[in-house]
Motif scaffolding. Structure first.
Motif, short mmCIF file in Angstrom:
data_model
loop_
_atom_site.label_atom_id
_atom_site.label_comp_id
_atom_site.label_asym_id
_atom_site.label_seq_id
_atom_site.Cartn_x
_atom_site.Cartn_y
_atom_site.Cartn_z
N ARG A 95 0.81 -1.22 0.00
CA ARG A 95 0.00 0.00 0.00
C ARG A 95 0.85 1.27 0.00
O ARG A 95 0.38 2.34 -0.39
CB ARG A 95 -0.92 0.02 1.22
N THR A 96 2.09 1.16 0.44
CA THR A 96 2.95 2.34 0.57
C THR A 96 3.67 2.69 -0.73
O THR A 96 4.33 3.72 -0.80
CB THR A 96 4.00 2.10 1.67
N GLU A 98 4.42 4.08 -4.36
CA GLU A 98 3.91 5.23 -5.12
C GLU A 98 3.14 4.77 -6.35
O GLU A 98 3.57 3.88 -7.08
CB GLU A 98 5.08 6.13 -5.55
N GLN A 102 -4.89 1.61 -4.24
CA GLN A 102 -5.11 1.06 -2.90
C GLN A 102 -6.20 -0.01 -2.88
O GLN A 102 -6.19 -0.90 -2.03
CB GLN A 102 -5.50 2.20 -1.95
N GLN A 184 10.68 -0.09 -5.43
CA GLN A 184 9.93 -0.18 -4.18
C GLN A 184 9.35 -1.57 -3.96
O GLN A 184 9.29 -2.06 -2.82
CB GLN A 184 8.84 0.89 -4.14
#
Length: 772
Positions: A95-96, A98, A102, A184
């Motif tokens: 969820r974090t 970029e 969501q 990420q």
């Protein structure tokens, strides 16, 4: 006019150098700021119906930027508190990232995967494993049983052998940055690795992330290829100006083109680096031709550098600019294919090619005019004797009866190549991504996911009922089931999913899990109640993957085991055939969204435009030649090496499993120009010598020993320099390097062996004038 131009350039050499230096500094500043990245929107065809369907429905049914993570237990099943907790932790951490959607994260640990329970008192729908991870043996066993009884989870999100589970994460197209997403996601996985667990990650954001991750190595390969170019140029020319000036010409072309790209707001896709290298190498090639002519004058005892520079420009300007015009014309025609990436390549590539006129015929002769000791060699070893021996043989063959053997062998080779070229595939020709090597991490991960689950690449087709609640109609739901069965009959399709799979599961639950009742409701009201029951305790968006908010449209999601062009074409053709013979009871069927839908759109556009683009490029050759030499016959003569090079290269692509796709098309277009550049120089020199009064046979010999030697040197230089790219970590770059090397070799062979024989046999009027 050419004489005036050549004299003016050398006469005003200092102001010209100052102007070029200023332009280079300015363009260099812009070049330093050009973005080297892939943009997803650049890959989508303009105004294609599949793209429009994807844009209209991707918010509900999934975008093309889906990433799939497979978590696998090395020993035993995933149903342990540790591995289940690991899946939960990764799901939350995603969820974090970029640009992530969501509401587009799905796994055992998300709210989207549910079980439906019934009792005497109620119908209960609840997430399989949310918000807590089961810790006790009984709780884990209950979860395992719930998964086994859920056809929408078992086999699709949990493997049949219970050793693997999937986590899928979707991205918002306008927010996703591939390099950031790649970094990420890897960080999330690295931070949550467990001993005894293997993680595999696939999806286009990861694919293009791998491309970005290899940019550093691509830069090293680029520098190595330039070094190889320099070494070969030095061995062949044995002079500092024969080594430095061609490389300088290529550098200036690159700087100006990249600066131009930044000025007009274009990004530079890393996949076209080989194309960029090749265009700059064309500048090297034209400059070598100019320098070779300069040294021819030195060999005749003319040591005035300024005068020799003028002669070089005057004699090389027509074939050189003609080659540039054909190269530019072939590349600009790439813009006929309405894909933004190709349009950008066409614009940047055309400007890049046009800069060769300045670098090779302005900057190079000006610098040559400053040479103080023309012809002074820095190396005692002379490899040119080897070239000259081969060229003498070619000249002898062209003026003898042996040329009939050349014609016959050429016809046999081209005929055989033409047969194999018919097998050239549009789209990807092999399983896995052709951009990366088969043993790359991405392709190994992709193979593992596709072997364990129905498929990592998806396409959705939309059933638009045309009115609110149309997707509750039993006839339309039955139609979806029939269409799904038909689609699943294709071996490359792993599975399909739709709301027509969901409702029977709810109906079965209502009837005490009796499999006899696993069917669609008899009327729209019943099906509406079944949907309502499924949504009890759920989020409103939990049905989005099946139907839109008004239930007017639904999707059939198709899972593919590969993205080969034939697989996608077959699937689309079968769907269209089914719909044509079995129209839906209401509404319409819309193709096609998701990643596979977008690839299908690209393949259809390329297939439709490929023949037109090649024909238009050949027309450019004919018209440019006819204009330069005032003869339509010249165009037909120069078409010969183009056709030969294209047929042989396309045959090689078919045999090597290289498909014609959005990445290879620009390289193929540039090959049209490669097939004719060398021919211009050889034939123009024959024409020049005949006009000076020499017999045709002697003119051919001199042409091959001068312009032909330059062709040999440039072809050798470029072929070896391009072959260095075969060391690239990106298979696409290696394949294109091999392809271009073959193209260069065939083009040079045609210009040095076949064309002189054709000129000697047919004696075209534009070459020999009225001397015949």
């Amino acid at each position: 006019m050419i004489d005036i131009f050549s004299r003016a350039v050398v006469r005003h050499r200092f102001p010209v150098l100052i102007a070029m230096a200023v332009v280079t500094v300015v363009m260099g500043w812009f070049a330093l700021h050009v973005q080297i990245k892939t943009r997803f929107t650049d890959l989508l065809p303009r105004n294609h119906p599949y793209v429009q369907v994807d844009q209209d429905y991707k918010a509900s049914f999934g975008s093309s930027n889906l990433v799939t993570i497979m978590v696998s237990a090395d020993q035993g099943e995933i149903f342990t508190p540790e591995i289940l907790g690991n899946i939960r932790d990764i799901t939350l951490a995603l969820r974090t990232i970029e640009g992530v959607n969501q509401f587009g994260i799905t796994s055992l640990a998300s709210k989207k995967l549910k079980e439906i329970r019934s009792s005497t008192y109620e119908i209960e729908t609840r997430p399989l494993m949310w918000p807590d991870v089961p810790r006790s043996a009984d709780a884990v066993a209950a979860l395992r049983a719930a998964v086994l009884n859920n056809g929408l989870v078992y086999g699709q999100y949990v493997a049949r052998d219970l050793k693997s589970a999937l986590i899928t994460v979707d991205f918002i197209d306008r927010l996703v940055d591939y390099d950031t997403a790649f970094a990420q996601i890897n960080q999330v996985i690295d931070a949550h690795r467990l001993p005894g667990v293997t993680y595999r990650v696939v999806g286009d954001p990861m694919l293009y992330g791998w491309i970005g991750a290899n940019l550093g190595e691509t830069g090293l390969v680029f520098l190595l290829s330039v070094a190889v170019l320099g070494i070969i140029l030095f061995l062949c020319s044995r002079t500092w100006y024969g080594t430095v000036l061609p490389l300088l010409s290529g550098l200036l072309s690159a700087v100006w083109a990249l600066g131009f790209a930044e000025l007009i707001g274009f990004n530079f896709d890393p996949l076209i680096v080989v194309l960029a290298f090749l265009v700059s190498a064309r500048s090297v090639s034209h400059t070598v031709q100019l320098i070779m002519r300069f040294e021819d004058e030195v060999d005749r005892g003319r040591t005035n550098a300024r005068a020799n520079a003028v002669v070089s420009v005057r004699s090389q300007f027509v074939p050189g600019t003609l080659g540039v015009v054909v190269d530019a014309g072939a590349i600009i025609l790439v813009a006929m294919t309405p894909i933004p990436l190709l349009e950008k390549v066409a614009v940047i590539g055309t400007f890049w090619v046009c800069t060769i006129v300045v670098t090779a015929f302005v900057v190079a002769p000006v610098l040559l005019s400053y040479v103080r000791r023309p012809g002074h060699v820095l190396l005692g070893l002379d490899v040119n004797h080897l070239f000259e021996g081969l060229l003498r043989i070619s000249a002898t063959v062209a003026s003898s009866r042996w040329r009939i053997g050349i014609f016959a062998s050429t016809a046999v080779v081209v005929g055989a190549a033409g047969f194999y070229a018919l097998g050239l595939k549009i789209g990807d020709a092999q399983a896995g991504s052709p951009i990366l090597w088969p043993d790359s991490t991405f392709n190994r991960d992709s193979a593992a996911v596709n072997a364990t689950f129905p498929g990592s690449d998806r396409m959705f087709i939309v059933i638009d009922g045309g009115s609110q609640d149309a997707m509750k109609d039993p006839a339309l739901l039955a139609y979806m089931q029939d269409l799904q069965r038909y689609i699943e009959a294709q071996p490359q399709v792993g599975a399909t999913v739709s709301v027509a799979d969901l409702l029977p599961k709810v109906m079965r639950t209502l009837h005490e899990n009796n499999p006899r009742y696993e069917q669609i409701g008899p009327d729209a009201a019943t099906n509406g109640e079944l949907l309502y029951m499924y949504l009890q305790g759920s989020d409103p968006d939990d049905l989005d993957q099946f139907v839109d908010r008004t239930a007017a449209a639904g999707a059939i999601t198709i899972y593919f085991r590969d993205r080969q062009g034939d697989t996608i074409r077959t699937a689309v053709a079968r769907i269209k055939d089914f719909v044509a013979h079995h129209p839906p009871p209401l509404g319409r069927v819309l193709l096609a969204g998701g990643l596979i839908g977008q690839i299908a759109a690209v393949n259809e556009v390329i297939l439709a435009d490929q023949i037109i683009s090649i024909a238009a490029a050949l027309l450019v050759v004919i018209l440019a030649s006819a204009f330069a030499y005032r003869s339509m016959g010249s165009g037909l003569l120069f078409m010969v090496p183009v056709v030969i090079a294209n047929v042989i290269t396309f045959a090689f692509m078919a045999l090597a499993g290289i498909g014609m796709n959005v990445n290879t098309l620009p390289v193929a277009a540039l090959g049209i120009g490669l097939g004719v550049d060398y021919a211009f120089y050889v034939v123009d020199r024959i024409k020049e010598e005949v006009e000076s009064g020499l017999p045709l046979g002697e003119a051919i010999r001199i042409s091959l020993m001068t312009a032909g030697k330059a062709v040999f040197v440039t072809a050798l230089t470029m072929s070896v320099g391009v072959c260095v790219w075969m060391l690239s970590a990106l298979r696409f770059q290696a394949d294109m390097a091999l392809l271009m090397s073959l193209w260069l070799f065939v083009s040079a062979l045609s210009a040095l062996v076949l064309l002189p024989s054709l000129v000697a046999f047919f004696k075209p009027r534009f070459v020999i004038g009225h001397s015949a």
